[in-house]
Scaffold this active site. Structure first.
Site, PDB file in Angstrom:
ATOM      1  N   HIS A 127     -11.270  -2.479   0.708  1.00 12.98           N
ATOM      2  CA  HIS A 127     -11.619  -1.124   0.258  1.00 12.98           C
ATOM      3  C   HIS A 127     -12.444  -1.123  -1.030  1.00 12.98           C
ATOM      4  O   HIS A 127     -12.391  -0.181  -1.810  1.00 12.98           O
ATOM      5  CB  HIS A 127     -10.336  -0.287   0.063  1.00 12.98           C
ATOM      6  CG  HIS A 127     -10.601   1.196   0.117  1.00 12.98           C
ATOM      7  ND1 HIS A 127      -9.745   2.128  -0.436  1.00 12.98           N
ATOM      8  CD2 HIS A 127     -11.632   1.918   0.649  1.00 12.98           C
ATOM      9  CE1 HIS A 127     -10.217   3.343  -0.238  1.00 12.98           C
ATOM     10  NE2 HIS A 127     -11.360   3.246   0.422  1.00 12.98           N
ATOM     11  N   LYS A 176       1.285   9.865  -5.080  1.00 14.41           N
ATOM     12  CA  LYS A 176      -0.076   9.339  -4.965  1.00 14.41           C
ATOM     13  C   LYS A 176      -1.128  10.402  -5.288  1.00 14.41           C
ATOM     14  O   LYS A 176      -0.951  11.569  -4.977  1.00 14.41           O
ATOM     15  CB  LYS A 176      -0.302   8.798  -3.550  1.00 14.41           C
ATOM     16  CG  LYS A 176      -1.698   8.208  -3.309  1.00 14.41           C
ATOM     17  CD  LYS A 176      -1.817   7.678  -1.890  1.00 14.41           C
ATOM     18  CE  LYS A 176      -3.221   7.166  -1.588  1.00 14.41           C
ATOM     19  NZ  LYS A 176      -3.332   6.644  -0.207  1.00 14.41           N
ATOM     20  N   HIS A 217       0.627   2.605   4.229  1.00  9.11           N
ATOM     21  CA  HIS A 217      -0.422   3.622   4.283  1.00  9.11           C
ATOM     22  C   HIS A 217      -0.356   4.383   5.602  1.00  9.11           C
ATOM     23  O   HIS A 217       0.068   3.838   6.624  1.00  9.11           O
ATOM     24  CB  HIS A 217      -1.796   2.942   4.135  1.00  9.11           C
ATOM     25  CG  HIS A 217      -2.918   3.864   3.802  1.00  9.11           C
ATOM     26  ND1 HIS A 217      -3.518   4.668   4.744  1.00  9.11           N
ATOM     27  CD2 HIS A 217      -3.568   4.119   2.637  1.00  9.11           C
ATOM     28  CE1 HIS A 217      -4.489   5.372   4.177  1.00  9.11           C
ATOM     29  NE2 HIS A 217      -4.530   5.065   2.895  1.00  9.11           N
ATOM     30  N   ARG A 250      -7.209  -1.618  -6.883  1.00  8.12           N
ATOM     31  CA  ARG A 250      -7.628  -2.915  -6.347  1.00  8.12           C
ATOM     32  C   ARG A 250      -8.789  -3.491  -7.155  1.00  8.12           C
ATOM     33  O   ARG A 250      -8.866  -4.697  -7.372  1.00  8.12           O
ATOM     34  CB  ARG A 250      -7.999  -2.751  -4.863  1.00  8.12           C
ATOM     35  CG  ARG A 250      -6.803  -2.416  -4.009  1.00  8.12           C
ATOM     36  CD  ARG A 250      -7.146  -1.823  -2.648  1.00  8.12           C
ATOM     37  NE  ARG A 250      -5.936  -1.311  -2.033  1.00  8.12           N
ATOM     38  CZ  ARG A 250      -5.109  -2.028  -1.265  1.00  8.12           C
ATOM     39  NH1 ARG A 250      -5.404  -3.282  -0.973  1.00  8.12           N
ATOM     40  NH2 ARG A 250      -4.012  -1.492  -0.768  1.00  8.12           N
ATOM     41  N   LYS A 265      -6.371  -5.355   3.623  1.00 12.19           N
ATOM     42  CA  LYS A 265      -7.180  -4.258   3.091  1.00 12.19           C
ATOM     43  C   LYS A 265      -7.958  -4.694   1.853  1.00 12.19           C
ATOM     44  O   LYS A 265      -7.399  -5.285   0.931  1.00 12.19           O
ATOM     45  CB  LYS A 265      -6.262  -3.079   2.764  1.00 12.19           C
ATOM     46  CG  LYS A 265      -6.980  -1.872   2.180  1.00 12.19           C
ATOM     47  CD  LYS A 265      -6.016  -0.711   2.040  1.00 12.19           C
ATOM     48  CE  LYS A 265      -6.580   0.416   1.212  1.00 12.19           C
ATOM     49  NZ  LYS A 265      -5.668   1.571   1.132  1.00 12.19           N
ATOM     50  N   ASP A 284       0.846  -1.192   0.000  1.00 15.97           N
ATOM     51  CA  ASP A 284       0.000   0.000   0.000  1.00 15.97           C
ATOM     52  C   ASP A 284       0.884   1.246   0.000  1.00 15.97           C
ATOM     53  O   ASP A 284       1.683   1.447   0.925  1.00 15.97           O
ATOM     54  CB  ASP A 284      -0.890  -0.014   1.251  1.00 15.97           C
ATOM     55  CG  ASP A 284      -2.110   0.876   1.114  1.00 15.97           C
ATOM     56  OD1 ASP A 284      -2.057   1.844   0.349  1.00 15.97           O
ATOM     57  OD2 ASP A 284      -3.128   0.588   1.771  1.00 15.97           O
ATOM     58  N   ASP A 285       0.761   2.055  -1.050  1.00 14.09           N
ATOM     59  CA  ASP A 285       1.473   3.333  -1.148  1.00 14.09           C
ATOM     60  C   ASP A 285       2.991   3.178  -1.255  1.00 14.09           C
ATOM     61  O   ASP A 285       3.742   4.068  -0.832  1.00 14.09           O
ATOM     62  CB  ASP A 285       1.145   4.242   0.057  1.00 14.09           C
ATOM     63  CG  ASP A 285      -0.307   4.681   0.093  1.00 14.09           C
ATOM     64  OD1 ASP A 285      -1.050   4.356  -0.848  1.00 14.09           O
ATOM     65  OD2 ASP A 285      -0.704   5.336   1.076  1.00 14.09           O
ATOM     66  N   ASP A 310      -0.238  -0.527  -4.880  1.00  7.18           N
ATOM     67  CA  ASP A 310      -1.505  -0.031  -5.437  1.00  7.18           C
ATOM     68  C   ASP A 310      -1.385   1.366  -6.030  1.00  7.18           C
ATOM     69  O   ASP A 310      -2.227   1.780  -6.828  1.00  7.18           O
ATOM     70  CB  ASP A 310      -2.620  -0.084  -4.392  1.00  7.18           C
ATOM     71  CG  ASP A 310      -2.338   0.754  -3.152  1.00  7.18           C
ATOM     72  OD1 ASP A 310      -1.225   1.303  -3.025  1.00  7.18           O
ATOM     73  OD2 ASP A 310      -3.242   0.864  -2.293  1.00  7.18           O
ATOM     74  N   ASN A 311      -0.356   2.125  -5.653  1.00  9.16           N
ATOM     75  CA  ASN A 311      -0.104   3.468  -6.204  1.00  9.16           C
ATOM     76  C   ASN A 311       1.219   3.944  -5.649  1.00  9.16           C
ATOM     77  O   ASN A 311       1.888   3.224  -4.890  1.00  9.16           O
ATOM     78  CB  ASN A 311      -1.228   4.446  -5.855  1.00  9.16           C
ATOM     79  CG  ASN A 311      -1.643   4.417  -4.400  1.00  9.16           C
ATOM     80  OD1 ASN A 311      -2.740   3.945  -4.075  1.00  9.16           O
ATOM     81  ND2 ASN A 311      -0.791   4.885  -3.503  1.00  9.16           N
ATOM     82  N   CYS A 350      -5.776   3.913  -4.174  1.00 13.91           N
ATOM     83  CA  CYS A 350      -5.849   2.490  -3.841  1.00 13.91           C
ATOM     84  C   CYS A 350      -7.059   1.738  -4.402  1.00 13.91           C
ATOM     85  O   CYS A 350      -6.900   0.751  -5.127  1.00 13.91           O
ATOM     86  CB  CYS A 350      -5.796   2.307  -2.340  1.00 13.91           C
ATOM     87  SG  CYS A 350      -6.804   3.459  -1.393  1.00 13.91           S
TER      88      CYS A 350
END
Length: 615
Positions: free
Chosen positions: A168, A416, A257, A108, A166, A66-67, A362-363, A104
């Site tokens: 989301h 991001k 994150h 996903r 996660k 994540d991130d 994810d980014n 994100c």
């Protein structure tokens, strides 16, 4: 009638033909591309022999960070210790030109389905969606009903399917993982949460929406997110091992994150590492990416206007920022360690060699500073321990801010939420350690997109799907040296919160709204200039116009809505946070105060009435 007996050579010839036929059927899903690989191991037993065994379909493990930025991984040029991810890179292929969404949930959604985000309900996220877009087609902020996921397809083909971490992509039962093809899932339905306790991101949510198999779940006392997510994965995989079925494990970490948090020992390992500041780190990240051959040796790099001057900070401010980055490094290393523990377990149980591993982010890196803005500053100080020496520890709410985010994104522009390469180009590693047909340690330089992951994994599993079911392409030919799978004239559009892209071969048309850009279109050759330093719109007017027309066609087809005047994603996050968290509290406080005043007034009136009666 005379019966002719088969010779041993005839039997051998027949067995070879049967083996060839079985492999041909196994590879039926993959286009006949030069360099394409057998989807299943070529060591399968011969059908019809005394020891017949069906070719073993691979297990699939998706490791979603994540991130994380492109250069957060050591094998991509970063300084953070990621030995276990690097080991997967050494056993597989690194993708140097892989793209996702700028945030994100849309990534996903595309990862799970192989379809663009606007077609499946994730045109925007609930946290950044303006009220005018809510409920419009493509803007459900969760997966649309009827959307088919990779878990749906693999489960129908006989796979066990598990999700941890996660999600989301919706909090309603129908949109939780167990409503979207997963047998078992321990999922967080929100964008993030605390890493040490069952506590939401209190700037956005009231409660942390963790569920197990669709029902509210309670986290254990000795909780740390990365460790727990791997614990649950191992628990699910081991519980189903006796079935003999292969498994899909979608493992979705909260690292890195906001809030950035890590065990003390992991933070201590980076003490002093970032004391030179973000400009020095940005330069070293660029050099590292060049050294790992992930970008051209002469890659140019912009200085982002939002970075700020490290040398203008006070010693206390420098120490605070450097400590936040130490927590960031520690969080990444803690996640890597848990990946290593999973790999060790799969080796011990004999599953490692026949497991396909996919690692991606994810980014790009998060630049939001929660201490900026009146509401955010109030909320962070109200709900969290913000002392500098507590950064990254339980009870804190740590973020690296724009300066270090720009360094993490090196050598790219943006981070991001933006549609610049720093926001949407991330690391991708695909490895199948036991497949002898796959070279190890290679770099794939052709364009790749997150919608390509689902068709690639289905192809590697030998699972067919309708050609129209996904827009992505099978990347497996690139694992053995094919230069690209996307034709140079294929137009691929993307939009999120007004930030937009049209990719076409080596070219990228891009627009970023404030604060990430000025809202105007620019044109870059992202192979020659991945740092997006030279806008070629004026030099290539015909290409510029043609790609604008391609983007308009994409936007019309996928029903992309224009953003309201003055919209910025960060302002909308704050407005939505006020609407969902602050205003209800103020209303509740107002009601409590009004009730208290009413009691006081009632008491005074009653007291006076009694006095009159006595008098």
């Amino acid at each position: 009638m005379r019966v002719q007996r088969s010779t041993s050579s005839d039997l051998r010839r027949g067995r070879k033909l049967l083996l060839a036929a079985s492999l041909l059927l196994a590879t039926a899903f993959t286009p006949a591309t030069p360099g394409a690989i057998p989807l299943l191991p070529a060591t399968a037993a011969v059908p019809g022999s005394a020891h017949t065994a069906a070719p073993a379909r691979p297990n699939i493990v998706i490791l979603l960070a994540d991130d994380w930025s492109f250069t957060d991984v050591g094998a991509f040029g970063g300084e953070i210790a990621t030995p276990n991810i690097d080991a997967l890179a050494a056993r597989g292929t690194r993708f140097a030109n892989f793209h996702v969404a700028g945030s994100c949930a849309p990534t996903r959604a595309m990862l799970q389905t192989g379809l663009p985000n606007h077609r499946i309900g994730l045109g925007n996220m609930p946290e950044t969606m303006p009220p005018a877009h809510q409920g419009k087609p493509g803007y459900a902020a969760e997966l649309d009903a009827g959307v088919v996921t990779i878990a749906d397809r693999l489960r129908a083909a006989g796979y066990r399917t598990y999700q941890t971490g996660k999600w989301h992509l919706g909090n309603r039962p129908a949109n939780l993982p167990t409503g979207k093809g997963y047998d078992h899932a321990f999922a967080l339905g929100q964008s993030g949460a605390d890493n040490f306790e069952q506590k939401a991101n209190l700037l956005l949510y009231e409660k942390a929406a963790w569920t197990e198999d669709g029902k509210p779940a309670t986290l254990p006392k000795n909780f740390y997110s990365s460790r727990f997510i791997v614990d649950k994965t191992i628990e699910y995989v081991d519980a189903g091992r006796a079935s003999g079925k292969p498994f899909l494990a979608s493992i979705n970490f909260l690292a890195n994150h906001i809030p950035v948090q890590a065990p003390d020992a992991d933070i201590a390992a980076y003490k002093g590492r970032y004391a030179a500041g973000w400009t020095a780190l940005r330069d070293s990240r660029r050099a590292g990416a060049i050294a790992k051959a992930m970008v051209p040796a002469d890659v140019a790099m912009v200085t982002m206007a939002t970075t700020g001057d490290w040398n203008a900070l006070s010693p206390a401010e420098k120490a605070q920022r450097a400590h936040a980055m130490a927590a960031y490094g520690g969080m990444a290393t803690a996640m890597d360690r848990e990946i290593g523990r999973l790999v060790t377990h799969l080796k011990a149980t004999g599953a490692y060699d026949n497991t396909v591993f996919v690692f991606l982010s994810d980014n790009g890196p998060e630049a939001i500073d929660p201490m900026v803005g009146a509401f955010n500053n109030w909320a962070v100080n109200h709900y969290y321990d913000t002392r500098p020496d507590q950064q990254g520890r339980p009870g804190s709410f740590t973020a690296v801010g724009t300066g270090f985010a720009s360094a993490l994104a090196a050598p790219f522009r943006g981070y991001k939420f933006s549609a610049s390469e720093g926001g949407v180009r991330v690391p991708l590693i695909i490895a199948w350690p036991g497949n002898a047909a796959l070279p190890q340690g290679g770099i794939a330089r052709g364009f790749a997109h997150v919608t390509d992951i689902a068709p690639t994994l289905l192809a590697l599993a030998g699972v067919t799907a309708p050609a129209s079911a996904m827009s992505g392409r099978d990347l497996s030919p690139m694992l053995t040296g094919a230069a690209a799978v996307h034709p140079a004239d294929e137009a691929i559009g993307y939009e999120l919160a007004g930030n937009a892209v049209l990719w076409k071969g080596d070219w990228k048309l891009v627009r970023n709204l404030p604060p990430y850009g000025d809202g105007r279109w620019a044109l870059y050759n992202i192979v020659a200039d991945p740092g997006e330093t030279r806008d070629l719109a004026a030099a290539e007017p015909a290409r510029f116009r043609a790609m604008q027309a391609d983007y308009a066609a994409y936007a019309a087809r996928d029903r992309v809505l224009a953003m309201p005047p003055g919209y910025t994603s960060m302002k909308q996050v704050e407005e939505n946070g006020k609407r969902d968290r602050l205003y209800p509290q103020l209303r509740a406080l107002g009601a409590w105060v009004a009730g208290g005043i009413g009691l006081v007034i009632g008491g005074v009136v009653a007291f006076r009435r009694r006095r009159r009666q006595r008098g």
